[in-house]
Design a protein around this motif. Sequence first.
Motif, PDB file in Angstrom:
ATOM      1  N   THR A  67      47.581  43.194  42.507  1.00  0.00           N
ATOM      2  CA  THR A  67      47.126  42.597  42.863  1.00  0.00           C
ATOM      3  C   THR A  67      48.692  41.533  43.202  1.00  0.00           C
ATOM      4  O   THR A  67      48.975  41.659  43.076  1.00  0.00           O
ATOM      5  N   ASN A  68      47.938  40.376  44.325  1.00  0.00           N
ATOM      6  CA  ASN A  68      49.683  39.862  44.790  1.00  0.00           C
ATOM      7  C   ASN A  68      48.941  38.373  44.936  1.00  0.00           C
ATOM      8  O   ASN A  68      47.797  38.345  45.219  1.00  0.00           O
ATOM      9  N   LEU A  69      49.034  37.877  45.738  1.00  0.00           N
ATOM     10  CA  LEU A  69      49.141  36.369  45.577  1.00  0.00           C
ATOM     11  C   LEU A  69      48.728  36.177  47.859  1.00  0.00           C
ATOM     12  O   LEU A  69      47.936  35.499  47.976  1.00  0.00           O
ATOM     13  N   ASP A  70      48.792  37.603  48.350  1.00  0.00           N
ATOM     14  CA  ASP A  70      48.617  37.650  50.114  1.00  0.00           C
ATOM     15  C   ASP A  70      47.714  38.207  50.459  1.00  0.00           C
ATOM     16  O   ASP A  70      47.128  37.739  50.971  1.00  0.00           O
ATOM     17  N   PRO A  94      37.247  36.224  44.362  1.00  0.00           N
ATOM     18  CA  PRO A  94      36.517  36.809  44.833  1.00  0.00           C
ATOM     19  C   PRO A  94      35.459  36.719  45.509  1.00  0.00           C
ATOM     20  O   PRO A  94      34.408  35.668  44.429  1.00  0.00           O
ATOM     21  N   PHE A  95      34.543  37.503  46.350  1.00  0.00           N
ATOM     22  CA  PHE A  95      32.906  36.598  46.347  1.00  0.00           C
ATOM     23  C   PHE A  95      32.249  37.900  46.288  1.00  0.00           C
ATOM     24  O   PHE A  95      30.874  38.111  45.952  1.00  0.00           O
ATOM     25  N   ALA A  96      32.479  39.113  46.318  1.00  0.00           N
ATOM     26  CA  ALA A  96      31.766  40.837  45.547  1.00  0.00           C
ATOM     27  C   ALA A  96      31.815  39.859  44.348  1.00  0.00           C
ATOM     28  O   ALA A  96      32.897  39.356  43.204  1.00  0.00           O
ATOM     29  N   LEU A  97      30.530  40.462  44.288  1.00  0.00           N
ATOM     30  CA  LEU A  97      30.399  40.505  42.378  1.00  0.00           C
ATOM     31  C   LEU A  97      30.715  41.539  41.429  1.00  0.00           C
ATOM     32  O   LEU A  97      31.440  40.778  40.558  1.00  0.00           O
ATOM     33  N   GLY A 135      37.464  44.515  33.697  1.00  0.00           N
ATOM     34  CA  GLY A 135      36.554  43.380  33.931  1.00  0.00           C
ATOM     35  C   GLY A 135      36.527  41.654  33.681  1.00  0.00           C
ATOM     36  O   GLY A 135      36.403  42.454  32.103  1.00  0.00           O
ATOM     37  N   ALA A 136      35.369  41.293  34.124  1.00  0.00           N
ATOM     38  CA  ALA A 136      34.978  40.580  32.845  1.00  0.00           C
ATOM     39  C   ALA A 136      33.600  40.825  32.211  1.00  0.00           C
ATOM     40  O   ALA A 136      33.059  42.170  32.822  1.00  0.00           O
ATOM     41  N   TRP A 154      43.007  41.007  37.005  1.00  0.00           N
ATOM     42  CA  TRP A 154      42.243  39.678  38.043  1.00  0.00           C
ATOM     43  C   TRP A 154      41.137  39.593  37.953  1.00  0.00           C
ATOM     44  O   TRP A 154      40.881  38.626  38.541  1.00  0.00           O
ATOM     45  N   MET A 155      40.342  40.506  37.837  1.00  0.00           N
ATOM     46  CA  MET A 155      38.727  40.559  37.343  1.00  0.00           C
ATOM     47  C   MET A 155      38.918  40.101  36.553  1.00  0.00           C
ATOM     48  O   MET A 155      37.604  39.693  37.256  1.00  0.00           O
ATOM     49  N   LYS A 156      38.754  40.209  35.575  1.00  0.00           N
ATOM     50  CA  LYS A 156      38.598  39.617  34.452  1.00  0.00           C
ATOM     51  C   LYS A 156      39.004  37.630  34.581  1.00  0.00           C
ATOM     52  O   LYS A 156      37.518  36.832  34.343  1.00  0.00           O
TER      53      LYS A 156
END
Length: 387
Positions: free
Chosen positions: A75-78, A85-88, A31-32, A111-113
Amino acid sequence: MADAKTLTVPKGATGVLVLADGTAVFGRGFGAIGDAVGEVCFNTAMTGYQEVMTDPSYAGQIVTFTFPHIGNVGTNLDDVEADKPFALGCVVRQDVTEPSNFRNVEPFDQWMKANGRIGISGVDTRALTRMIRVKGAPNAVIAHDPEGKFDMAALVAKAQAWPGLEGMDLAIEVTGKDNRLWKDGVWTLGHGYALGEAADERPHVVAIDYGAKNNIFRNLVKAGARVTVLPATASLEAVLAQKPDGVFLSNGPGDPAATGTYAVPVIAALLERDVPIFGICLGHQLLGLAVGAKTLKMHQGHRGANHPVKRLSDGAVEITSMNHGFAVDTDTLPANVRPTHVSLFDGSNAGLELTDRQAFSVQYHPEASPGPQDSFYLFERFVEGLK
């Protein structure tokens, strides 16, 4: 796990979770790139990781998933509960694999990144979960550097400097800023989200958004309501101006006592006017505070999709989704409020209702995404009671 202050970074480690007590948990970052500080919790759900990451109630938290295969369906759009995201970040056992699902749009690590969220894989999540159960949810920093260059002393200091969730109002940071009419119904395979009717003859529910999951609004629509969403800071006058048949109090993150400084007076005034009220999670805790009860910080909290809750009216057991680190103290409930549900894990309060007003709430998530659908009757009960 080892003492971060005396430990060199192991070869190949590109991710680390550094706890405020100096403990370091190394793994492989994804991710990031960067670091983030918050509270570490664990979630026992076997599905729904994208819903978890986008649930505003996880603001300020780093999620340890106990199910080892996170990211395997992409991941998907639904499958989201909010538009970001709000989890860190998250801590997982197995490396994120190539997605294997026909609904995938983007691999989980990408998606995470793209959303600025940090992940660590290759961690003994069972050991980390056991530690949280014994010692409680710790403050920590999650960090990812592709070269494995970490200033361990600085990360420990950052974790120790973070004040923690107790006393923190996060609802003000995650709430929507504007009034909005909600129209979507629930999702079905092959059809997507149903388009709800905004017909005037439907009971009008004003939902106060303290960090709501979108699926709550969808279930209110499914139950037959017309839904208007207001920000967490909406005044009594703003709520009443919508001419609600009933008011819904949403879930959200942070300490309910802190959010209650502005939310509780509004809720108390609505109770005085006998406006029907239904609350979920943080909304449940705020209703408890509004009637004079107290809330408390839990040792580890409840987070997962398989939590058994006993319904006291008939002894039935509902298998529920939960996500909360604070709870209503049952011993402080006034005489005109009775508990309706109790957690079978630890006996904590999971529901209440007023005996002299049209108001009730539950600690768990009856919209059930992710999780079973044992509790949809609560939406039906609320909306039917408004007709």
